[in-house]
Design an enzyme around this catalytic site. Sequence first.
Site, mmCIF file in Angstrom:
data_model
loop_
_atom_site.group_PDB
_atom_site.id
_atom_site.type_symbol
_atom_site.label_atom_id
_atom_site.label_comp_id
_atom_site.label_asym_id
_atom_site.label_seq_id
_atom_site.Cartn_x
_atom_site.Cartn_y
_atom_site.Cartn_z
ATOM 1 N N ASP A 9 0.868 -1.162 0.000
ATOM 2 C CA ASP A 9 0.000 0.000 0.000
ATOM 3 C C ASP A 9 0.911 1.219 0.000
ATOM 4 O OD1 ASP A 9 -1.732 2.084 0.412
ATOM 5 O OD2 ASP A 9 -2.829 1.130 2.060
ATOM 6 N N ASN B 158 4.310 4.461 -11.426
ATOM 7 C CA ASN B 158 3.184 4.335 -12.347
ATOM 8 C C ASN B 158 1.832 4.337 -11.645
ATOM 9 O OD1 ASN B 158 1.680 3.266 -14.875
ATOM 10 N ND2 ASN B 158 1.343 1.678 -13.326
ATOM 11 N N TYR C 282 -6.729 15.163 -9.945
ATOM 12 C CA TYR C 282 -5.758 14.317 -10.662
ATOM 13 C C TYR C 282 -4.832 15.187 -11.511
ATOM 14 C CZ TYR C 282 -4.145 10.821 -14.074
ATOM 15 O OH TYR C 282 -3.385 10.017 -14.891
ATOM 16 N N LYS D 67 -0.792 15.600 -11.106
ATOM 17 C CA LYS D 67 0.151 15.287 -12.180
ATOM 18 C C LYS D 67 1.012 16.500 -12.521
ATOM 19 C CE LYS D 67 -0.794 10.946 -12.954
ATOM 20 N NZ LYS D 67 0.205 9.884 -12.645
ATOM 21 N N THR E 112 -6.094 0.619 -22.806
ATOM 22 C CA THR E 112 -5.913 -0.460 -21.841
ATOM 23 C C THR E 112 -7.201 -1.270 -21.747
ATOM 24 O OG1 THR E 112 -6.718 0.764 -19.910
ATOM 25 C CG2 THR E 112 -4.395 1.078 -20.528
#
Length: 258
Positions: free
Chosen positions: A61, A88, A154, A158, A188
């Site tokens: 974690d 990642n 998000y 980033k 994906t």
Amino acid sequence: MASVIELGGRVAVVTGGTRGVGAGITRALLEAGAEVVVCARRPPEQPVRAGGRTARFLPLDLRDADAVTGFFQRVRRECGRLDVLVNNAGGTPYRMLDEGGAQRHARVVELNLLAPLTASLAAYEVMREQPAGGSIVMIGSVSGSRPSPGSAAYGAAKAGLDQLARTMAVEWAPLVRVNTLVLGMVRTELAQVHYGDEEGVAAVGRTVPLGRLADPAEVGDACAFLASDRASYISGASLLVHGGGERPAFLDAATANH
């Protein structure tokens, strides 16, 4: 890329390396000859394999700082070294800013910015003791450089990750190189969740100058390059892997009026 990128004898860690983009990165590093350790909270349904090698999975974690430190110490103890870290792991649900409250958005920042910081600090403690140092690759996003409705936290995380990598590259030079892969849309196993059926995925792909979404293997090739000695003078850089970006909307509007 695997035929020209050589990572034999190197040990790499890929966070979230069990599926999607992470699995593509893991396969590229395996094909280049690296010993790869992948971590996530849950084990993969199937081991990640490529080049006649299998990635080793260890549960972790990334939001638990003590567990992260112990993880990297274990990698050094059991593998003898640590040459590459690929940050990642990350992601976000679709959520507008006025939905869910600040704490939910804060958890997105924690996963996408603070967790890579924690992992990088733990990896640096290992790499700094090696004569050859190491290489850290952040997996960023175009969301960090443009408005991102529905994923604002998000995008902010980033953007911060890219800045963090640039500063790390200065503070940790010359032993440790730090770079960022800035990703656009990648096809994906979750692509249809985000973009709909095959027709929807194709339509989204047509908005990219290269006419399609990226394949995880292409992200993996770029990552293997940055991790390798062929990128030995590249640090503090942001490599755009986005197929040319996004066609400006005003161009289509202008065309429609003629």
